[in-house]
Write a protein that holds these residues in place. Structure first.
Motif, mmCIF file in Angstrom:
data_model
loop_
_atom_site.group_PDB
_atom_site.id
_atom_site.type_symbol
_atom_site.label_atom_id
_atom_site.label_comp_id
_atom_site.label_asym_id
_atom_site.label_seq_id
_atom_site.Cartn_x
_atom_site.Cartn_y
_atom_site.Cartn_z
ATOM 1 N N GLN A 257 1.737 12.024 -1.618
ATOM 2 C CA GLN A 257 1.182 13.360 -1.773
ATOM 3 C C GLN A 257 1.976 14.085 -2.858
ATOM 4 O O GLN A 257 3.066 14.583 -2.627
ATOM 5 N N LEU A 258 1.394 14.121 -4.084
ATOM 6 C CA LEU A 258 2.072 14.785 -5.209
ATOM 7 C C LEU A 258 2.173 16.280 -4.955
ATOM 8 O O LEU A 258 3.216 16.902 -5.202
ATOM 9 N N LYS A 259 1.091 16.847 -4.488
ATOM 10 C CA LYS A 259 1.008 18.265 -4.125
ATOM 11 C C LYS A 259 0.174 18.352 -2.854
ATOM 12 O O LYS A 259 -0.460 17.369 -2.465
ATOM 13 N N PRO A 260 0.149 19.522 -2.202
ATOM 14 C CA PRO A 260 -0.674 19.631 -0.999
ATOM 15 C C PRO A 260 -2.141 19.269 -1.228
ATOM 16 O O PRO A 260 -2.825 18.839 -0.293
ATOM 17 N N ASN A 261 -2.616 19.425 -2.460
ATOM 18 C CA ASN A 261 -4.025 19.134 -2.735
ATOM 19 C C ASN A 261 -4.210 17.952 -3.682
ATOM 20 O O ASN A 261 -5.302 17.733 -4.204
ATOM 21 N N LEU A 262 -3.141 17.184 -3.954
ATOM 22 C CA LEU A 262 -3.224 16.083 -4.911
ATOM 23 C C LEU A 262 -2.540 14.847 -4.328
ATOM 24 O O LEU A 262 -1.344 14.872 -4.012
ATOM 25 N N THR A 263 -3.300 13.760 -4.191
ATOM 26 C CA THR A 263 -2.788 12.530 -3.577
ATOM 27 C C THR A 263 -2.987 11.352 -4.521
ATOM 28 O O THR A 263 -4.094 11.132 -5.041
ATOM 29 N N LEU A 264 -1.912 10.612 -4.734
ATOM 30 C CA LEU A 264 -1.949 9.397 -5.546
ATOM 31 C C LEU A 264 -1.736 8.204 -4.627
ATOM 32 O O LEU A 264 -0.799 8.192 -3.819
ATOM 33 N N SER A 265 -2.588 7.194 -4.725
ATOM 34 C CA SER A 265 -2.436 6.003 -3.894
ATOM 35 C C SER A 265 -2.621 4.758 -4.747
ATOM 36 O O SER A 265 -3.299 4.781 -5.782
ATOM 37 N N GLY A 266 -2.015 3.682 -4.310
ATOM 38 C CA GLY A 266 -2.118 2.432 -5.038
ATOM 39 C C GLY A 266 -1.905 1.248 -4.123
ATOM 40 O O GLY A 266 -1.247 1.347 -3.080
ATOM 41 N N VAL B 4 0.862 -1.182 0.000
ATOM 42 C CA VAL B 4 0.000 0.000 0.000
ATOM 43 C C VAL B 4 0.898 1.232 0.000
ATOM 44 O O VAL B 4 1.761 1.378 0.871
ATOM 45 N N VAL B 5 0.714 2.110 -0.990
ATOM 46 C CA VAL B 5 1.510 3.326 -1.104
ATOM 47 C C VAL B 5 0.573 4.521 -1.240
ATOM 48 O O VAL B 5 -0.337 4.514 -2.073
ATOM 49 N N ILE B 6 0.790 5.529 -0.405
ATOM 50 C CA ILE B 6 0.023 6.780 -0.463
ATOM 51 C C ILE B 6 1.022 7.916 -0.612
ATOM 52 O O ILE B 6 1.861 8.133 0.267
#
Length: 791
Positions: free
Chosen positions: A667-676, A663-665
């Motif tokens: 934070q690309l930007k303060p308002n953008l989160t990519l998880s997989g 599980v990886v979370i």
């Protein structure tokens, strides 16, 4: 009645004497020197909600404690200067300083963090508390992490997130059932605000009944069970609901592809009373209804959840809570044909839970805390079918209804006694009145005016259960800390009485500032059973009690583990090994099921034993822009029944040798989160036919013909193909004047793996050709979008 019988029973008397003897043995000799106690609640500064598991440290002496399940803490210290530091994941540290020369009640208010840097500092403090704790095989999962994990159809799901932890498996593709360390779904004690939930699944297990927006805390215990928990063999899932905002109106909701939900909390009187209400419903049935033709048939499916809670601070020492949950699933189908002969048919399948709890918290004194709990829970499923027709002026009517349910009414007292920082003593008692109705069939057959009614197995079974426990979290030295306790239980049903004494123990040894070693032993007893045909949590599974023919389930589990921090305390690594034995497990005999209810259920089952053992590796990163975890489980789980598989042992259906989760979370930007997430698991065990026999003669004058029979091999002697899948999710947060909006897009099974759901046998294309096995896969790649809003 059961309590008096227990006290009259010689074994029960011994249990009680031993229990109270242990309690007084654990009571420490208090010092005659001047010591005083500072105590109170730790709360969210924004909402006023109590915070569970907050680490409280006196930086002057290095002594500390943690808030209990109701946000209460107590710390007894020598007369001197005191500097308290309160640390909790996701919150700013809280500080309080004073000169302690009298008992003091001091509530602490913590504010949510606003920067990533502050969050890093707080998480490190919390990690130290994990190494200090005597508890092992226990994982706390934040609601924020649960929401960040990609979800099926965009529906955030607590149980599916827990399936990504080592030692926890799913039943199959998309299902939300939990199989913990080789145990079955009935061996999990699932508590919602302290109330058991007997079926935690919607849509045959594809979704759970828990609405994440209404939850405050989620804790899973896989082993080393404290004495305060009882009644199950494999795990405890303790879920607490939010209490409602004490200061202002707030809310959260979402709109998804198959369901929408809304949660609202607000003060009734600021800083005195509050409420929270949360609702969720699917709407596929409403969208599809306009496109259905009544003559061809109208059908549909929906489920809903409704949570509510009232919170009233009566005084500085007293607090009252009233909480409730109801949820229901409904399948239905209706057909109508008009003409010379009118025909109408209806069919339905429904199941659901109802829980309610009244809780009174009272601070009896600075060191003694009391929680009084009155609860009610009910789970029921029902099947209905009705056919009506008119022919030549006469009416033919056939009605069938089958239902099964279990109801509990419970009263419980829990005491927390903290005489000094070296002792944390818990003791209490519980009484439960069970009512079982494993199956009731009602049939009405009207044939041209003559009616015949049939009622089968409508009798209800009542059972009484009582339990007493005491445990102490005891610090023996700076390096050694133990949790010792015992639980005594009694169960009375149909003039049969069962009792059990369950010792529990956990020990923690600090090897150095980064490494701690742990060991635990737990003896568990379970007085109720789940009869299942499929093993995937269908609502047709029946809850039944122990009887004079069916003894309670029992287990013993030992575990050894080590926890270490690495990479400047940014990573926490834990390794655990366990061995568990289980006795008096039940299974249907060959060919038996809940459908044939002319005989009692306990004549259709056989009893046996099981054992499970394995190793779990957990690598957890909680800090920085990238966080998540890696889990790996190497495990074995077997069963043995005299009347199944010729009495030979066989793999449990969910015996899974290898289980791997990532599980990886990020934070690309303060308002953008990519998880997989990526998961891999050994295929489920399955029973398949090895040969087919044809009996009879197709040319014998038309009498009998031929029949084909399958000859099955060893039970669960084959394996489905391995299971693996990747999910991806991208969330964008946009601030508004009134709050924020989160837009999410996710892909379930991103690389379109055709995972096995079940396997069936298909006859050869031509006569004489061998039969072939066919695999059915359920979900291809599934994109979904959702919109979440907060105010």
């Amino acid at each position: 009645m059961s309590l008096s019988l227990w006290l009259q029973d010689p074994a029960g008397k011994r249990n009680v004497r031993f229990l109270f003897g242990l309690f007084f043995l654990l009571l420490p000799f208090t010092s005659t020197g001047q010591k005083f106690t500072v105590s109170g609640y730790v709360r969210d500064a924004k909402t006023g909600e109590n915070l569970i598991g907050v680490a409280i440290l006196n930086s002057v002496t290095g002594q500390g404690t943690a808030t209990n399940a109701y946000g209460f803490y107590s710390l007894t210290l020598p007369k001197d200067s005191v500097k308290l530091v309160a640390s909790y994941v996701g919150y700013e540290r809280g500080f309080f300083s004073t000169y302690l020369d009298k008992d003091l009640q001091q509530n602490l208010m913590l504010s949510p963090v606003t920067t990533a840097l502050r969050e890093v500092e707080i998480v490190n403090t919390r990690q130290e508390d994990v190494r200090e704790s005597t508890r092992m095989s226990t994982i706390n999962m934040s609601v924020a992490q649960i929401k960040a994990v990609p979800a099926l159809f965009g529906e955030v799901d607590v149980l599916k997130t827990l399936q990504l932890l080592p030692g926890v498996q799913s039943g199959g593709e998309g299902t939300s059932g939990l199989y913990v360390r080789g145990g079955g779904p009935d061996q999990n004690l699932i508590l919602l605000d302290g109330v058991p939930v007997y079926n935690a699944s919607h849509l045959f297990g594809f979704f759970s009944v828990f609405n994440a927006e209404a939850l405050n805390n989620v804790e899973l215990v896989k082993g080393g069970f404290p004495a305060r928990y009882g009644g199950r063999l494999s795990s405890v899932l303790d879920i607490s609901m939010k209490e409602g905002n004490m200061n202002e109106v707030d809310g959260e909701g979402s709109i998804g592809l198959i369901a929408s939900r809304l949660t609202v909390g607000a003060p009734i009187k600021k800083d005195v009373a509050s409420f929270i209400v949360s609702a969720r419903r699917t709407y596929i049935d409403l969208l599809a209804r306009p496109f259905m033709n009544k003559e061809e048939g109208v059908g549909g499916y929906y489920f809903y959840d409704l949570n509510g809670k009232l919170n009233w601070k009566v005084s500085d020492k007293d607090r009252l809570y009233l909480s409730a949950y109801t949820g229901y699933d409904k399948f239905y189908a209706t057909t109508e044909r008009s003409g010379t002969d009118d025909e109408k048919s209806q069919a339905g399948l429904g199941w659901g839970n109802l829980t309610s709890a009244f809780r009174w918290n009272r601070i009896l004194n600075q060191r003694l805390f009391l929680n009084t709990h009155l609860t009610y829970t009910k789970y029921q499923f029902d099947i209905s079918s009705e056919e009506e027709s008119r022919y030549q002026g006469e009416t033919y009517d056939y009605k069938l209804k089958y239902l099964s349910n279990i109801r509990d009414l419970s009263a419980k007292l829990d005491f927390d006694y903290i005489p000094n920082p070296s002792h944390y003593i818990r003791f209490g008692t519980q009484y439960v009145h069970h009512q079982f109705q494993p199956g009731a069939l009602q049939v009405r057959d009207t044939n041209g005016g003559d009616a015949e009614d049939l009622n089968v197995n409508t009798q209800k079974t009542n059972a009484q259960e009582v339990g007493l426990y005491v445990e102490d979290d005891l610090r023996l030295s700076e390096r050694v800390k133990v949790n010792v306790g015992v639980r005594a239980n009694g169960f009375y049903v149909n003039k049969e009485f069962y009792s059990s004494m369950e010792p529990r123990a956990s020990v923690r040894f600090i090897a150095n500032e980064k490494l701690s070693l742990k060991a635990s032993y737990a003896n568990m007893t379970q007085f109720i059973h789940l009869l299942t045909n499929s093993g995937i949590g269908l609502p047709t599974d029946l809850w039944v009690p122990s009887t004079d023919k069916i003894k309670p389930q029992r287990s013993h589990q030992v575990a050894l583990g080590a926890t270490r921090t690495i990479a400047n305390d940014k990573l926490e690594v834990s390794l655990e090994g366990y061995y568990k034995t289980m006795h008096n497990l039940i299974e249907y005999k060959e060919g038996a099921s809940f459908i044939g209810i002319s005989n009692s259920w306990d004549t259709k089952v056989t009893t046996g034993k099981g054992w499970a053992y394995g190793m779990e590796l957990f690598l957890h990163k909680k800090v920085g822009r990238t966080n998540g975890w890696i889990g790996y489980t190497l495990a074995w789980s077997n069963r043995q029944f005299t009347e199944l598989n010729r009495g030979e042992k066989f793999p449990y259906r969910y015996d899974r040798r290898h289980d791997f989760e990532v599980v990886v979370i990020h934070q690309l930007k303060p308002n953008l989160t990519l998880s997989g997430t990526w998961v891999y698991g050994t295929g489920n065990a399955i029973t398949l036919p090895e040969a087919r026999y044809v009996v009879g003669d197709a040319y014998s004058g038309g009498y009998g013909g031929t029949q084909t029979y399958n000859d099955y091999g060893a039970r669960n002697g084959y394996r489905m193909a391995s299971y693996h899948r990747a999910d991806i999710s991208l969330s964008h947060t946009k601030k508004k004047r009134w709050g924020e909006v989160v837009n999410n897009i996710s892909f379930y099974n991103a690389y379109n793996r055709k995972n096995p759901y079940y396997i069936y046998v298909e006859a050869g294309a031509k006569e004489g050709d061998p039969a072939v096995f066919k695999q059915i896969s359920l979900f291809p790649v599934l994109p979904s979008i959702s919109k979440t809003f907060k105010f």
